[in-house]
Write a protein that holds these residues in place. Sequence first.
Motif, PDB file in Angstrom:
ATOM      1  N   VAL A  61       0.783  -1.135   0.002  1.00  0.00           N
ATOM      2  CA  VAL A  61       0.108  -0.020   0.165  1.00  0.00           C
ATOM      3  C   VAL A  61       0.857   1.482   0.034  1.00  0.00           C
ATOM      4  CG1 VAL A  61      -1.599   1.563   1.185  1.00  0.00           C
ATOM      5  CG2 VAL A  61      -1.977  -1.182   1.315  1.00  0.00           C
ATOM      6  N   VAL A  62       0.617   2.076  -0.918  1.00  0.00           N
ATOM      7  CA  VAL A  62       1.334   3.514  -0.966  1.00  0.00           C
ATOM      8  C   VAL A  62       0.144   4.717  -0.833  1.00  0.00           C
ATOM      9  CG1 VAL A  62       2.708   4.846  -2.493  1.00  0.00           C
ATOM     10  CG2 VAL A  62       3.101   2.417  -2.587  1.00  0.00           C
ATOM     11  N   GLN A  63       0.645   5.393   0.036  1.00  0.00           N
ATOM     12  CA  GLN A  63      -0.529   6.561   0.311  1.00  0.00           C
ATOM     13  C   GLN A  63       0.496   7.710   0.357  1.00  0.00           C
ATOM     14  OE1 GLN A  63      -2.746   5.255   3.954  1.00  0.00           O
ATOM     15  NE2 GLN A  63      -4.359   4.992   2.594  1.00  0.00           N
ATOM     16  N   GLY A  64      -0.387   8.834   0.046  1.00  0.00           N
ATOM     17  CA  GLY A  64       0.218  10.099   0.121  1.00  0.00           C
ATOM     18  C   GLY A  64      -0.682  11.347   0.470  1.00  0.00           C
ATOM     19  N   THR A  65      -0.300  12.379   0.958  1.00  0.00           N
ATOM     20  CA  THR A  65      -1.196  13.442   1.272  1.00  0.00           C
ATOM     21  C   THR A  65      -0.566  14.672   0.840  1.00  0.00           C
ATOM     22  OG1 THR A  65      -2.603  14.670   2.826  1.00  0.00           O
ATOM     23  CG2 THR A  65      -0.561  13.531   3.659  1.00  0.00           C
ATOM     24  N   PRO A  66      -1.059  15.705   0.187  1.00  0.00           N
ATOM     25  CA  PRO A  66      -0.364  16.975  -0.204  1.00  0.00           C
ATOM     26  C   PRO A  66      -0.554  17.905   0.957  1.00  0.00           C
ATOM     27  CG  PRO A  66      -2.820  16.733  -1.381  1.00  0.00           C
ATOM     28  CD  PRO A  66      -2.372  15.518  -0.628  1.00  0.00           C
ATOM     29  N   GLY A  67      -0.351  19.273   0.693  1.00  0.00           N
ATOM     30  CA  GLY A  67      -0.373  20.281   1.610  1.00  0.00           C
ATOM     31  C   GLY A  67      -2.076  20.344   2.113  1.00  0.00           C
ATOM     32  N   PHE A  68      -2.101  20.795   3.354  1.00  0.00           N
ATOM     33  CA  PHE A  68      -3.709  21.144   4.066  1.00  0.00           C
ATOM     34  C   PHE A  68      -2.921  22.300   5.038  1.00  0.00           C
ATOM     35  CE2 PHE A  68      -2.171  17.039   5.854  1.00  0.00           C
ATOM     36  CZ  PHE A  68      -2.189  17.602   7.201  1.00  0.00           C
ATOM     37  N   ALA A  69      -4.126  22.764   5.700  1.00  0.00           N
ATOM     38  CA  ALA A  69      -3.972  23.725   6.687  1.00  0.00           C
ATOM     39  C   ALA A  69      -3.392  23.167   7.980  1.00  0.00           C
ATOM     40  CB  ALA A  69      -5.318  24.553   6.635  1.00  0.00           C
ATOM     41  N   SER A  70      -2.327  23.580   8.308  1.00  0.00           N
ATOM     42  CA  SER A  70      -1.719  23.196   9.438  1.00  0.00           C
ATOM     43  C   SER A  70      -0.984  24.297  10.390  1.00  0.00           C
ATOM     44  CB  SER A  70      -0.714  21.966   9.199  1.00  0.00           C
ATOM     45  OG  SER A  70      -0.018  21.465  10.207  1.00  0.00           O
ATOM     46  N   PRO A  71      -1.814  25.076  11.132  1.00  0.00           N
ATOM     47  CA  PRO A  71      -1.164  26.092  11.668  1.00  0.00           C
ATOM     48  C   PRO A  71      -0.081  25.970  12.716  1.00  0.00           C
ATOM     49  CG  PRO A  71      -3.445  25.969  12.475  1.00  0.00           C
ATOM     50  CD  PRO A  71      -3.271  25.113  11.172  1.00  0.00           C
ATOM     51  N   TYR A  72      -0.248  24.534  13.619  1.00  0.00           N
ATOM     52  CA  TYR A  72       0.764  24.213  14.278  1.00  0.00           C
ATOM     53  C   TYR A  72       0.534  22.586  14.286  1.00  0.00           C
ATOM     54  CZ  TYR A  72      -4.040  24.243  16.725  1.00  0.00           C
ATOM     55  OH  TYR A  72      -5.152  23.949  17.086  1.00  0.00           O
ATOM     56  N   THR A  73       1.475  21.749  15.078  1.00  0.00           N
ATOM     57  CA  THR A  73       1.443  20.434  15.032  1.00  0.00           C
ATOM     58  C   THR A  73       2.000  20.185  16.425  1.00  0.00           C
ATOM     59  OG1 THR A  73       3.753  20.557  14.230  1.00  0.00           O
ATOM     60  CG2 THR A  73       1.924  20.368  12.309  1.00  0.00           C
ATOM     61  N   GLY A 402      -3.090  13.913  18.764  1.00  0.00           N
ATOM     62  CA  GLY A 402      -2.833  14.882  20.134  1.00  0.00           C
ATOM     63  C   GLY A 402      -1.994  15.970  19.239  1.00  0.00           C
ATOM     64  N   ASP A 403      -2.542  16.920  19.015  1.00  0.00           N
ATOM     65  CA  ASP A 403      -1.928  18.050  18.303  1.00  0.00           C
ATOM     66  C   ASP A 403      -1.234  19.263  19.228  1.00  0.00           C
ATOM     67  OD1 ASP A 403      -2.576  17.246  15.720  1.00  0.00           O
ATOM     68  OD2 ASP A 403      -4.654  18.477  15.943  1.00  0.00           O
ATOM     69  N   GLY A 404      -1.051  18.726  20.514  1.00  0.00           N
ATOM     70  CA  GLY A 404      -0.649  19.688  21.583  1.00  0.00           C
ATOM     71  C   GLY A 404      -1.621  20.841  22.349  1.00  0.00           C
ATOM     72  N   ARG A 405      -2.641  21.008  21.609  1.00  0.00           N
ATOM     73  CA  ARG A 405      -3.679  21.705  21.878  1.00  0.00           C
ATOM     74  C   ARG A 405      -4.827  21.445  21.119  1.00  0.00           C
ATOM     75  NH1 ARG A 405      -2.505  27.584  19.598  1.00  0.00           N
ATOM     76  NH2 ARG A 405      -0.757  27.136  18.138  1.00  0.00           N
ATOM     77  N   LEU A 406      -6.258  21.957  21.462  1.00  0.00           N
ATOM     78  CA  LEU A 406      -7.292  21.567  20.861  1.00  0.00           C
ATOM     79  C   LEU A 406      -8.407  22.690  21.122  1.00  0.00           C
ATOM     80  CD1 LEU A 406      -8.462  19.526  18.801  1.00  0.00           C
ATOM     81  CD2 LEU A 406      -9.661  18.550  20.704  1.00  0.00           C
ATOM     82  N   PRO A 407      -8.007  23.920  20.592  1.00  0.00           N
ATOM     83  CA  PRO A 407      -8.991  25.192  21.147  1.00  0.00           C
ATOM     84  C   PRO A 407     -10.631  25.056  20.317  1.00  0.00           C
ATOM     85  CG  PRO A 407      -7.336  25.705  19.770  1.00  0.00           C
ATOM     86  CD  PRO A 407      -7.055  24.241  20.027  1.00  0.00           C
ATOM     87  N   HIS A 408     -10.268  24.400  19.240  1.00  0.00           N
ATOM     88  CA  HIS A 408     -11.621  24.326  18.501  1.00  0.00           C
ATOM     89  C   HIS A 408     -11.961  22.998  17.835  1.00  0.00           C
ATOM     90  CE1 HIS A 408      -9.959  28.436  17.512  1.00  0.00           C
ATOM     91  NE2 HIS A 408     -10.826  28.790  18.090  1.00  0.00           N
ATOM     92  N   PRO A 409     -12.484  22.077  18.981  1.00  0.00           N
ATOM     93  CA  PRO A 409     -12.719  20.657  18.703  1.00  0.00           C
ATOM     94  C   PRO A 409     -13.962  20.548  17.454  1.00  0.00           C
ATOM     95  CG  PRO A 409     -13.472  21.340  20.852  1.00  0.00           C
ATOM     96  CD  PRO A 409     -12.913  22.420  20.338  1.00  0.00           C
ATOM     97  N   GLY A 410     -13.964  19.242  16.962  1.00  0.00           N
ATOM     98  CA  GLY A 410     -14.915  19.052  16.037  1.00  0.00           C
ATOM     99  C   GLY A 410     -14.890  17.823  15.681  1.00  0.00           C
TER     100      GLY A 410
END
Length: 459
Positions: A61-73, A402-410
Amino acid sequence: MTRLLSLAGACALAGLTLSAPAAAQTAAPPPSGAAERAIADRPDAAPAAARFAIHAQATVVVQGTPGFASPYTGTNSLIPRQVKETADVTLYAGVRPWHGAELWVNPEIDQGFGLSNTLGVAGFPSAEAYKVGRSTPYARIQRAFFRQTIDLGGGREPVAGAANQLAGSRAVDRLVVTAGKFGVGDVFDTNSYAHDPRGDFLNWAAVDTGSFDYAADAWGYTTGVAAEAYGGAWTVRLGTFNLSRVPNGETLETGFGQYQLDAEVEHRHQLAGHPGALRVTLFRNRGRFARFDAAVALSARTGAAADTTPLRSRRTRAGVSVNAEQAMTDDLGVFARAGIADGQVEPYDFTDIDRTAQAGLALRGAGWRRSDDTFGAVFIVNGISRAHQRYLNAGGLGVLVGDGRLPHPGDEYIGEAYYKLVAVKGVELSLDYQFVAHPGYNRDRGPANVVGFRAHEAF
C-alpha cells in the motif's frame, strides 16, 4: 522493500497454494465472519475435506497526502506533504489433526510506515499500517491458533478452502471454539463489505467499528479464547482476551491480569431473496486506565501537559456497537455500523474514538462488464467526549491523536472510495481516495486528502 517483494514473487513462483483431501468427508469448522456468509448453502457442492492447506498473500500500500491547513502541530499530528508505503507477506499453514479440528499458524514479514508513523487521525487512513513501523522487513508470528467445531445437526453446508479455513463441509448448527493467538476481529464485528484492508476499505474506522476498543498488541493481534454457537439464523459469540500490558503497547498480558470480555449476537436473514445480517457487539475492558478529567486537573495544578500515565488504576471501560449488512441485488451490497464507548476513560488498544457511525456500499462491476471488479464508498463520522476534548486541549496525547492543543474541537468526517481491479486471478490492483475533515478532531487543521494505491496477490 525490494527484498520483501522478491520474497512475494518467489512464493508465487513456487505455487504455495496446496491442499490435501482426506479419504472421506469430514466437517470443517467455520471461517470467521464474512467468508462464512459468502459460501452458498449447497451441500451437494461441498468440496472434498482437506487434511492440510498452505496459502499465502502479499500486499503493498502506498499513500500520500498533499498540503493542507496546519497552523501548528504536536507529537501525534498528521503532517502535510508526505508519501509512505507498507508491505507485508503472510503464509497461512493449516492442518486437521482430527475430525472437526484445525491448527493454523500465520508467519508474516512486515515493512514500512503509515502516514506520520500511523498518527494524526483517529480514523487512520490505512489498516495495513501498524502502530509499529520499520524501514527494513521483519518477521513475526501474527496468528497461531486452534479451532474445534462440534456438530449439532441441522443439515450440512459446504466450506470453501481459504486462508485460515480448510475445505470440506460442516453442520449448520454447531459450536466453534477458537483458542490461541489471533485477532478479535477474526470473530467479532465482521462485515462482508467492510472488514478486509487487503481487499476492500482501508480506513481503520471502516474496517472495524471505530469505538470498538478491541484487545490487541500494536500489530492488532491478541491471545485468548472465543466460542461461537450457531443455531439456524442466529449466532451467539463470547470471548475473553488479553489486553496489552500498557495502552497501545507491543507486549500482551499473559495471564489475563488485564483483559477484555466480548459478546455478540448475530441474526442472518433474507430480504427479497438476498442475504443480510445484523450484529450487536459489546465489550468490557478491565485493567489500569485513567480518567481524562483527572489528567486535566493534574495538568492544571502542575502546569505540565496532561498525562494519563501516572493516574492509571484498576477500572473498567465498556462499549456497544451495531453492525448491519444487506445485499440489495446480486452485485450491490450496503452496510452500516454505529458504536459508543465510555468517553470519560482513556481508550486502550485500538484508537481515539468514543462514538462513531458509518454507512457505505460495495458494487461489483457486472454493469460495465467487469464482474470481478468492485467499487466501494463509505462515509464515517467519529467523535469524542467533552472530557476527551479537554484532555487533548491540555496537551494530552491519545493512542493516535494529539496536536498539543485543541481550542476548536470538532468531529472527524471521513469519506473513502476505492476501485479494485482484478488484473488476473489472484492479483488485485486498487486505487483509493480519502477525504478527512478535522483530522484529530481539530477544526484548525485540514481537511486532508489522502490518495492511495494497493497491490494485492493471494495464492
